[in-house]
Design an enzyme around this catalytic site. Structure first.
Site, PDB file in Angstrom:
ATOM      1  N   HIS A 158      51.199  61.026   3.244  1.00  0.00           N
ATOM      2  CA  HIS A 158      51.315  60.107   2.120  1.00  0.00           C
ATOM      3  C   HIS A 158      52.671  59.429   2.179  1.00  0.00           C
ATOM      4  O   HIS A 158      53.694  60.073   2.447  1.00  0.00           O
ATOM      5  CB  HIS A 158      51.156  60.849   0.789  1.00  0.00           C
ATOM      6  CG  HIS A 158      49.755  61.314   0.559  1.00  0.00           C
ATOM      7  ND1 HIS A 158      48.683  60.473   0.677  1.00  0.00           N
ATOM      8  CD2 HIS A 158      49.253  62.512   0.231  1.00  0.00           C
ATOM      9  CE1 HIS A 158      47.572  61.144   0.408  1.00  0.00           C
ATOM     10  NE2 HIS A 158      47.895  62.388   0.146  1.00  0.00           N
ATOM     11  N   LYS A 549      47.372  61.499 -13.303  1.00  0.00           N
ATOM     12  CA  LYS A 549      47.295  60.057 -13.577  1.00  0.00           C
ATOM     13  C   LYS A 549      46.236  59.764 -14.634  1.00  0.00           C
ATOM     14  O   LYS A 549      46.395  58.858 -15.446  1.00  0.00           O
ATOM     15  CB  LYS A 549      46.979  59.303 -12.283  1.00  0.00           C
ATOM     16  CG  LYS A 549      46.885  57.791 -12.445  1.00  0.00           C
ATOM     17  CD  LYS A 549      46.958  57.089 -11.108  1.00  0.00           C
ATOM     18  CE  LYS A 549      45.718  57.333 -10.276  1.00  0.00           C
ATOM     19  NZ  LYS A 549      44.546  56.576 -10.764  1.00  0.00           N
TER      20      LYS A 549
END
Length: 904
Positions: A158, A549
């Site tokens: 990532h 999130k």
């Protein structure tokens, strides 16, 4: 920038009790020296005027923090500079952060070494854990726990490492020269030369472009990760095992080890294709080959080194009958090679044998099938043959010293280095399965089938352990797992690879339904077959990033805890040995934070001696960039895994969870409502895109993976990946994903009436009677303490004044006011619950690091705001102006990431 490091000497009433004023002399000296050298370089290249402008901005932001100058004055000063000058200043502050980070790393290493005196047991060490467990469990109970111990860090690509590899390499060279300069046995001439080389390398850092000009591809990411293995991991792992073995009993190095090789590294780099079309079957194949090249080279070099030093004389330490026979057989098969070894090492059979083994490893790397090993098991057999012969000869120190280290390295890394794992989205499999059944397959479906065939090839070449798992993102039902097994049969029939298909639960709804999905999995013939063959071992992955999130930090924390507890109970009821795979990011908004504290906060029964976790982006190099730091990190995590697996710790955690369950639900429920009220409001995604450098972050070429699902601006948070979501909020100095909603949740738990009113200013809201209960929960429940501590850390990296300037860019004062009000409320209540008078009061080292950086991050934020404001304005820009502004913006993004030391 000659005086760039002098902030710590400039104190004000605001800083009188600050951690900055407590900077240790050694660290202060390094920071000052590196800053002075950088200042010389800047003046030599850009002239004294550039250095003067850097100093003007440095002093201005310090004055603004002391409230001696307004933030508007600083912004006006920055606006006066030409863009090209602003770019140079941004470069200066970015380079400074790289040097400060380096100085702090060196200081941390010195502290670790100074504490390791041998006179007392280090806290959070293996020795400390073993000492406690011997007392609590007895020798037999401890032996059972050690036998099942497993730590599995999984490296991921990532894009949370904002530095170019060239910049990282330059920093490593500076690090080496700083170590030379500070060496205790260096003479004056040696120090002078190291000082000159430091200046030379800092000059090169200054002249090296901070921004990538080409986008990384997945194989670039694989090669970057190899640096951590080459420089740290291969050498550190046997030291961990040796440390555990020494803690378990006296005599390590002279007896058969009690510590087993309990670490297995995994990797998603080159295997994770969820949302990344750049990861193909060919890339996965090349990733494994790169890994194999590195580990076989390391094993060959280590075996050669040990073999050359193993000058054991046959007359004094005669080889065993088995070793003599093995050498005779080797001479029959490879007469020239063995004859040459015998000529170079006469009457040294053990040395001859290890050098022969090294030659076989080299042949394995070259694919010379006449001499190559077929598997790591064959190599281990040969190494143990040497070891047992040494034991029989009475050379036990030689048997259980470096030879044992080599055995541990082979057991840990095999011929594949890290277990490569494949990940793909469940919807991709569902679409592929429909096409396969209908008979007309698209290019994407053919790639899915090619991937499964590639897994089979990897297993045939390197063994099942080289690529054993297939992770399914957004698993909603057992059908998502069955789809992978059916596709594998379609791709290869009876030659389908041996894989464990791992469900990944990410959303709040999926976490809640996870146990039901596992029940459905038990009905699948392919899953039952795997459980029968692997000792009923099953793995489940939990996604921290997307749940946070979606729900906000507080609600996601409780939802994940509940899922862990339910899955642990399910596993016990179904006689399954469950391993939970924690998909945690490096940033706090993605489940990050100190790993050992995170382990101790897990639900009772969910660890059971096994811990698997992702290590992402900059976390890889922060934790594994230096052997001393890597050693300490792995010891801390293993210490926590051992302690969290004991009945006494599990019992205390379970009692605290039950005691404060209703309290936690009130906090989580109110926090989620507040979080969703903001993030699901009409216009919020568009506003977020305006107030942050979200769009521009994609131009940083941080990694091979797209920043969002689909094309165009995000219409909802579902379109946006968790990494850029967290990265962009960090750049705005808001750090919203790490704390937003928690204040509303705490208020609901302390003063429900005030929470429901919702209109009073935070300073007018006084915590109610529930505050004492929250404080008790903070002291007694590790999960709640971890939530509060991580939020406190995130709040400490937030700057309200600068954040307000970013939030104003979106033209929605209602959103800006909402965010700032929640910040004020959260900050106030977090301090009330923890009992701290200021943020990070109890974490002196971290507080010092944050406060040292804050003014310099402010400088870069002002430069970034200037660029972002101009790019968001309605006034038309020429192509040249836009290019220069985007360069300034991206440089400042890079610098802020270095300053805050976390990105996504």
């Amino acid at each position: 920038m000659a005086a760039i490091a002098s902030q710590q000497a400039e104190r004000s009433p605001v800083e009188r009790h600050s951690a900055v004023s407590e900077m240790p002399d050694e660290l202060r000296a390094d920071v000052r020296m590196l800053g002075e050298l950088l200042g010389r370089v800047i003046a030599e290249d850009g002239g004294p005027d550039l250095l003067a402008d850097v100093e003007r901005l440095r002093k201005a932001v310090i004055a603004a923090r002391r409230r001696e100058r307004s933030i508007d004055d600083v912004a006006a000063m920055v606006a006066e500079w030409p863009i090209d000058r602003s770019v140079q200043i941004a470069r200066a502050f970015t380079c400074y952060f790289h040097l400060v980070n380096l100085a702090e790393e060196h200081y941390r290493i010195r502290i670790l070494r100074s504490r390791d005196t041998g006179e007392a047991t280090l806290p959070e060490s293996l020795a400390q854990a073993v000492g406690e467990l011997k007392h609590d469990l007895g020798d037999d109970g401890l032996a059972r726990l050690i036998a099942d111990l497993s730590f599995r860090p999984v490296l991921t690509a990532h894009p949370t490492e904002a530095r170019r590899r060239a910049v990282a390499t330059a920093i490593q060279r500076i690090s080496a020269q700083l170590a030379e300069y500070n060496g205790p046995d260096r003479g004056a001439h040696e120090r002078d030369e190291a000082h000159r080389r430091l200046l030379e390398e800092i000059d090169l850092l200054w002249r090296t472009a901070q921004l990538r000009h080409t986008k990384l591809d997945p194989l670039d990411e694989v090669r970057t990760a190899m640096a951590a293995f080459d420089e740290t991991l291969f050498r550190t792992v046997p030291r961990i095992y040796r440390s555990l073995d020494a803690a378990l009993a006296e005599g390590t190095g002279r007896r058969e080890p009690l510590a087993k090789a309990f670490i297995r590294y995994g990797s998603w780099i080159g295997g994770d294709r969820d949302g990344n079309p750049n990861v193909t079957a060919r890339v996965t194949r090349e990733a494994v080959l790169i890994q194999a090249e590195h580990v076989l080279t390391a094993l060959e070099n280590a075996t050669t080194r040990i073999g050359r030093t193993l000058t054991v004389w046959n007359d004094d330490s005669p080889p065993s009958k088995e070793l003599r026979e093995a050498l005779t057989a080797a001479a029959d098969d490879h007469p020239e090679l063995v004859a040459e070894l015998a000529k170079r090492s006469p009457h040294e059979a053990h040395r001859q044998w290890l050098l022969f083994v090294a030659a076989k490893i080299a042949a394995t790397r070259r694919r010379d099938l006449d001499l190559a090993y077929r598997s790591p098991a064959d190599l281990l057999k040969d190494l143990r043959l040497c070891q047992s012969s040494l034991v029989e000869a009475g050379a036990t120190r030689q048997a259980y010293g470096e030879v044992q280290h080599l055995i541990w390295q082979v057991e840990t890394f095999g011929f594949h280095l890290a277990e490569l794992e494949v990940r793909q989205h469940s919807q991709v499999h569902a679409a592929a399965l429909r096409e396969v059944r209908d008979g007309a397959t698209s290019e994407r479906t053919e790639e899915v089938l090619a991937t499964l065939r590639m897994i089979a090839w990897i297993q045939e070449r390197f063994g099942v352990e080289a690529c054993p798992r297939y992770v399914v993102s957004f698993t909603r039902s057992a059908d998502d797992i069955a789809a992978v097994y059916e596709l594998a049969e379609h791709a290869l029939g009876s030659r389908a690879p041996t894989i464990d298909v791992v469900p990944l639960f990410e959303s709040g709804e999926d976490l809640a339904n996870s146990a039901d999905v596992l029940t459905g999995m038990l009905r699948l013939p392919a899953v039952r077959k795997r459980l029968e063959s692997n000792g009923r071992r099953l793995e489940v992955m939990l996604g921290y990033s997307d749940s946070a999130k979606e729900l906000g930090p507080a609600a996601a924390t409780l939802k994940l805890y509940d899922a862990q507890a339910e899955l642990a109970a399910w596993a016990k009821a179904n006689d399954v040995r469950l391993t939970l795979f924690h998909g945690r990011g490096g940033a706090l908004g993605r489940g990050g934070g100190p790993a050992n504290r995170a382990v101790l906060a897990q639900a009772p029964g969910s660890v059971a001696g096994r811990f698997k976790v992702t290590e992402q982006g900059e976390v890889i190099f922060a934790r594994y960039g230096h052997p001393a730091i890597a050693l300490r990190h792995i010891e801390q995590v293993t210490n926590a895994v051992l302690l969290a697996s004991t009945a006494s710790v599990e019992s205390r955690t379970a009692e605290a969870a039950a005691r404060y369950r209703l309290l936690a639900e009130r906090v989580a429920s109110a926090s989620e409502r507040a979080y969703r009220a903001l993030t699901e409001a009409p216009g919020f995604p568009e506003w977020f895109g305006l107030v942050s450098p979200l769009e521009e972050i994609g131009s940083l070429r941080l990694g091979s993976r797209p920043a969002r699902r689909g094309l165009g601006a995000p219409r909802s948070l579902d379109d946006l990946r968790a990494i850029p979501w967290v990265f962009a909020w960090a750049q705005t100095r808001v750090n919203l994903p790490g704390w937003y909603g928690l204040g509303s949740g705490l208020l609901a738990a302390t003063a429900p009436a005030a929470s429901e009113a919702g209109s009073a200013a935070p300073e007018a809201l006084e915590p109610g009677p529930g505050l004492d209960e929250l404080r008790r929960a903070y002291g007694e429940w590790p999960l709640f303490a971890s939530l509060m501590d991580n939020a406190e850390m995130s709040l400490a990296k937030t700057d309200r004044q600068i954040a307000a300037r970013y939030l104003a860019l979106g033209g929605r004062q209602d959103f800006a006011d909402q965010v700032l009000a929640e910040y004020d409320l959260t900050r106030k209540l977090v301090l009330a619950v923890t009992g701290h008078s200021r943020l990070l009061e109890s974490r002196r080292v971290l507080s010092r690091a944050v406060q040292l950086r804050d003014p310099y991050v402010d400088a870069l934020s002002h430069l970034q705001l200037r660029a972002l404001t101009a790019l968001r304005a309605e006034d038309p820009l020429s192509e040249g102006e836009r290019d220069r502004l985007e360069t300034l913006l991206l440089l400042s993004v890079n610098g802020v990431a270095a300053g805050l030391q976390n990105t996504g």
